[in-house]
Structures are given as C-alpha cells and as structure tokens.
Motif scaffolding. Structure first.
Motif, short mmCIF file in Angstrom:
data_model
loop_
_atom_site.label_atom_id
_atom_site.label_comp_id
_atom_site.label_asym_id
_atom_site.label_seq_id
_atom_site.Cartn_x
_atom_site.Cartn_y
_atom_site.Cartn_z
N PRO A 1 4.17 2.64 -3.60
CA PRO A 1 4.07 3.69 -4.63
C PRO A 1 4.20 5.09 -4.03
N PHE A 2 3.53 5.28 -2.89
CA PHE A 2 3.58 6.58 -2.20
C PHE A 2 5.02 6.93 -1.83
N LEU A 3 5.71 5.98 -1.19
CA LEU A 3 7.08 6.26 -0.75
C LEU A 3 7.98 6.54 -1.94
N VAL B 1 7.17 7.68 -5.06
CA VAL B 1 6.88 8.96 -5.71
C VAL B 1 7.31 10.13 -4.83
N TYR B 2 7.01 10.05 -3.53
CA TYR B 2 7.31 11.20 -2.66
C TYR B 2 8.81 11.32 -2.40
N LEU C 1 11.18 10.40 -4.59
CA LEU C 1 11.80 10.86 -5.83
C LEU C 1 11.48 12.32 -6.14
N PHE C 2 10.22 12.72 -5.95
CA PHE C 2 9.80 14.02 -6.46
C PHE C 2 9.49 15.05 -5.38
N LEU C 3 9.70 14.69 -4.12
CA LEU C 3 9.54 15.69 -3.07
C LEU C 3 10.80 15.74 -2.19
N VAL C 4 11.12 14.58 -1.59
CA VAL C 4 12.23 14.57 -0.64
C VAL C 4 13.56 14.82 -1.35
N TRP C 5 13.77 14.10 -2.46
CA TRP C 5 15.04 14.26 -3.16
C TRP C 5 15.24 15.69 -3.67
N PRO C 6 14.27 16.27 -4.39
CA PRO C 6 14.48 17.66 -4.82
C PRO C 6 14.66 18.62 -3.66
N PHE D 1 0.83 -1.21 0.00
CA PHE D 1 0.00 0.00 0.00
C PHE D 1 0.86 1.26 0.00
N LEU D 2 2.02 1.15 0.65
CA LEU D 2 2.84 2.35 0.86
C LEU D 2 3.92 2.53 -0.19
#
Lengths: 315, 301
Positions: free
Chosen positions: A42-44, A46-47, A49-54, A39-40
C-alpha cells in the motif's frame, strides 16, 4: 511451552498453511508469511502514484508548454526556466516570500518560547493558558481570515478603534502597500504560534529537575536559572523549530490568498500564489511547473544548509 | 469510591509536582511569580481577544456589528438571527459533513498505509530497506503544495476532478507519520519479536497482536495530527473541487464572503460554526493533541 519430543525444530507457524495442500503451495505460503511485500505494497502504491509520479511528471511538464486543459505539451527545452529566471514577478514574489519568512520566523520562535517558559513555571491556570495559545492553530483558515478581516476594517475595525483611543491615526491594514505584509504577518503569528509553543513545552517538560536544584544550590536566581539552565537545554529544540518554521513560512499560501489575494499591487503575493496564478488562472502549467521546481530547489537548499549547520555543530 | 480517592490522590500529587516545579524555576520569592503571572495573563488576553470579539459580534444584528464606537453589549440586544440564517441555507451542514467524512477517511487510510510500512522498515530484513527509509526521510522535505500542478493534471487524466477520492488520495502521502511510527517501533524491544517468533507467530501476527497494541498512544497521537491537518487543509481541496456540494468547510466558508457581500455578523457566525468542531475536539483530547504535536513535530529531529 516446550515442544514435545520428536517435534520438528521449527514449530509450525500459527495460522500457517492448512494441511493437505500440495508442497509447492505450502512452501509459497510459508515464504510469503515472512515477506515484507504485504506490508509495503500500500505504501509503495500510494507514494508512487501521488508523490513520485507527480514529481516526475511535473519535471517533464516544466520542459513543455502544456496548458491547464492539456493543450500543447510540445518539448521546449529549458525555455521555461530561462523565462522564469528573467521574470520580474518571480523575483518580486520570491522577495515577498523571503520577507514573510524573515518577519514571521523571529516572532514565531521568540513568542512561542516565551509562552512555553511562562506556562512551564507551573503557575495556576494551566488549562486556560494552553487553550489560549494553542487554540488558534486548530482553527480552519477560513475562520482566521474572517475574524481578522473584521479586525482590520478601516472605519469600525477594532484595531483602528484601539489606535484612535491613543489618538493615533487609523491604518489601511490590508489596503496600504506598506502595511499589508505586516498585517499578514500579524495574523500568521496569532494563528500558528501555538504549534511552536507546544514543541517548546514538550522540550521544557523533559528538562531534568535536578539541574534546577543544582542551580538553586549555587544561588542562581530566577533569571539566572532561565539563562543558564532553561535556554541552553532548549538549543536542540530551537534548531528543529527554526527549520520547521522556515520551511512552513516559505510555503505560505492560504492566509495570503484569502486575506489580500496577493495585493494591494503585488505587495503580499508569495511565490506559491504566483505558481497558482500562472498554472490555474494563466493556464500555463508548464511554466508553473518550472517555477515550482526552482522553488523546490530553494526549499531543498534551505533544508540542506540547516542539516549542514547542525552536523557541523555536533561534529 | 476507591477510584475516586485514587484520582484525588493523583490530583494532589500533580499539584505538588507543579508547586515544586514552580519553586524550582521561579524561586521562592513573590516578585518573579507576579511578573510571570502578569505576562501570562496579558499574552492570553491578546490571544483570546480576536476570537472573543468575533464570537460576540456573531450574536449581533448587522447594524450593531458595524456600529461606532464598537460596543460589547449591542444596542438592540443579542440575537441568534445569523446562526438561524446560516443553518437555514443548509450549505454549512453539508460542508461540515464533507469535512468530517474526508478527514476521517484520510486519517484511517494514512495510518493503514503508514503503520505496516513503518513496521516493515523497522522489523523486517529485505533488500532496499535502507534506501526506502532514506526515501521516506527525503520525502518529508518535499512541500506537497508544489505538486499541485502535476497532481491536478493527474486527476484530470484519471477523470477524478470534483470527486472526494481526488480530495482524499493525495493527502495519504504523509512521510512524517511513517517516520515517526518507525522511530517508535524501533524503540520496542526486539526480545518481544523473538519470543513471538519462537512461538511461531508470523510477521503479520506479530504486527497485529504485539506491535500495534503496544503502539496505541503513538497511533492516537499520529491520528489526531493527521485528522487536524486534513480537516484544515485548504489549498488542495480548493483546487480540486468546484462543486459547492463537495466542498470542505475551509473551502466552502470563504464562499459565503462573496454571496453575502459584506455582512460581517453572518460571516463571523459562519466562521464560528467552522471553528466549533475543532474547539470541541481540543476540549475532549487536550492531552493527546499536545502529545501529537510534541511527537510528530519533533519527528524531524
């Protein structure tokens, strides 16, 4: 559905492991059926790659002199931050952003509230009112800007023609440094008031009718009911609307970029426009990142302040 | 026939409700009612006027568009010339198609990522659950516009600049949606889970067969909200696409400004075409759109 006598206490999971698998595989299967991982994941992914990393790489970049094409990248310490704090354009564009936020927030709350209260009265024409007030919010920025550009044209634009009817002199809506910011504000209020209008409308619809009945029994007129029933009931919504509005206004970019490009002079350039200019036109990614983080600090500060105020009010 | 009478009964009931509300809020007198009606009409006229004027102008010749004084009915009559020219050029259909594909994919993937995560945060026990929920709430405050600089570097590094995946992927980060869905799932009674679990259903089964069907209204509202946001998103698609064939409608249409010079009538025709799909969506889904803003907007409370 009672289990037949002698059946195991825990019924076999529907879609559980097919019989005939080795015990270890079956145990793994059963355990994974209750695992949150699927459940988690895909969320982990995407977030991260495109939130935490940037967020992290931007923070790193802000301490380097990296350029758009990836050239440079040497660690320069807090140099970018020191430069940003001493950059008159950072302060000027921050000032513009704060001014825009102040000028938009008040009408965007007050007009939205007025619209919602009027619609809530249940007068005929509900569908038309909702359409008129909310429709602009659904329009892409390109449409909004082209339409208003046409209204703002100096010689034959509708606004100056209307001023002419009253014998007033036409304005340089987008070309005059003293009016350009007001024009951007006017367009923004027209475009986005519908969102706040709907938030208020939803809140109004949840005010229980018996409050109005009680007020009517006490002999309160329409005006008194508005002041003593409707407005107090909306206090919580107003806090939310204010927070969302301030955060949204601080992030202004699209309509300014397309209407005035930040001009005339620097009259309408917002901080986000400056960050874009520094990073993508000036090719200084590292510096742009540093200004971004100063801006993030400001936004977080506003959000924290708002939370603190509302917590204090409740407590 | 039966359905029809039910519908008309419902309509009558709604009308009675409205009348009662009106009397409760405005009182029985005529004065407040007339004042409120006039204020509504004035506001609506102010808000509709720019769009109506643009729509009228888009049906004029270029000469009539800049005529002085501006006329409601143009001298040389109304014409479809601007729209014909626009569609003949072909770009606008392409941009609309791109916008549609991108907005639909962003919506599907955003919900596909958010719903299971919200379910796990709401229903399952695991280490770090509180921390993950706190992270989601904190992420709501981070303005996505601030990440454009590092995100662009990331897309360069992944060699995705000027592709649709580059437009789509960063838009899948929508912590507000995760939060709103989690709050909705939290309100679904636990007894349902227990009953399903007693019957031997796995969490996957519970999610797909129990929670998801119950959540249809909130899923529709969230989807519409994501769709509108994605359709109108400007800054990120503008930064990451330079090839006109890949642009979305909001990014492409301002380009007409440059290539057409200052031909106002054709610009306004383009802006009307860009607006049309959202206007149609609004007409079709008014109720759900109102709900979507109400629920997602208040998600931060």
């Amino acid at each position: 559905m009672s289990a037949p006598a002698g059946a195991p206490a825990r019924p076999r999971a529907e879609g559980g492991p097919p019989p005939g698998l080795p015990g270890a595989v079956r145990r793994l299967w059963r355990r994974s059926a209750d695992s949150p991982a699927p459940f988690l994941l895909p969320f982990l992914l995407v977030y991260t790659l495109f939130l935490v990393w940037p967020l992290l790489s931007g923070l790193w970049m802000s301490f380097t002199d990296i350029a758009l094409n990836g050239a440079g990248g040497a660690f320069v310490g807090a140099e970018n931050y020191a430069e940003a704090l001493g950059d008159p354009l950072v302060w000027r564009t921050l000032g513009n952003t704060v001014l825009f936020t102040l000028l938009t927030t008040v009408p965007l709350v007050v007009i939205a509230l007025a619209m919602a209260v009027l619609v809530q009265t249940g007068l005929p024409g509900q569908w038309l009112w909702r359409l008129s007030f909310f429709l602009p919010f659904l329009l892409p920025v390109a449409t909004v800007v082209l339409v208003w550009n046409f209204l703002y044209v100096e010689d034959f634009g509708l606004l100056n023609q209307a001023l002419g009817l009253f014998g007033a002199e036409g304005l340089g809506w987008l070309t005059d440094e003293s009016t350009a910011m007001w024009s951007v504000v006017l367009t923004t209020v027209w475009w986005t008031v519908g969102f706040n209008f709907l938030l208020y409308l939803a809140a109004l619809q949840s005010i229980p009718g018996h409050l109005y009945e009680a007020a009517a029994l006490d002999g309160a007129g329409a005006w008194a009911r508005l002041r003593h029933v409707t407005l107090p009931q909306l206090r919580g919504t107003t806090a939310v609307v204010l927070l969302l509005q301030v955060l949204a206004s601080l992030k202004v970019f699209d309509q300014i970029y397309l209407l005035t490009g930040g001009g005339p002079g620097e009259a309408t350039r917002s901080l986000l426009l400056y960050i874009y200019d520094v990073g993508f036109t000036g090719y200084r990614f590292g510096y742009g990142a540093a200004v971004s983080y100063l801006f993030l600090a400001l936004v977080l500060g506003v959000a924290a302040l708002q939370l603190w105020i509302s917590a204090r009010r409740k407590g | 026939m039966a359905a029809q009478s039910i519908r008309s009964a419902r309509r009558a009931e709604a009308a009675r409700d409205r009348a009662r509300r009106r009397d409760l809020i405005l009182g029985g007198g005529r004065g407040p009612r007339i004042a409120a009606m006039s204020a509504l009409a004035a506001l609506a006229a102010l808000w509709l006027a720019p769009m109506v004027w643009a729509l009228i102008t888009s049906f004029k010749t270029e000469g009539d568009a800049v005529a002085l004084p501006p006329a409601l009915v143009p001298e040389s009559g109304f014409t479809l010339e601007q729209y014909r020219g626009l569609f003949a050029a072909g770009n606008i259909q392409m941009w609309m198609f791109n916008s549609l594909v991108i907005a639909v994919l962003v919506t599907l993937f955003t919900i596909a990522v958010a719903a299971p995560a919200a379910f796990a945060m709401s229903r399952m026990d695991f280490r770090g659950r509180t921390a993950l929920t706190a992270f989601t709430v904190a992420a709501i405050v981070v303005p996505p516009q601030l990440l454009i600089v590092p995100l662009f570097r990331q897309m360069v590094w992944l060699d995705l600049v000027d592709t649709h995946p580059a437009v789509i992927l960063p838009q899948l980060v929508a912590p507000v949606i995760v939060f709103v869905l989690k709050r909705f799932f939290d309100a679904v009674p636990r007894e349902l889970d227990e009953a399903a679990r007693m019957d031997g259903a796995s969490y996957g089964r519970l999610f797909v067969s129990v929670i998801m069907p119950l959540s249809r209204p909130i899923l529709a509202a969230a989807s519409i909200f994501v769709f509108i946001t994605a359709w109108n998103n400007y800054l990120w698609p503008f930064i990451v696409t330079t090839d006109p064939a890949l642009m979305t409608l909001p990014v492409g249409v301002p380009n007409i400004l440059d290539s057409y010079g200052t031909f106002y009538a054709s610009q306004l025709a383009a802006s009307m075409v860009a607006a049309a799909p959202m206007v149609i969506v609004f007409m079709l889904f008014q109720r759900q759109i109102v709900d979507s803003v109400a629920t997602t907007g208040l998600g931060g409370r």
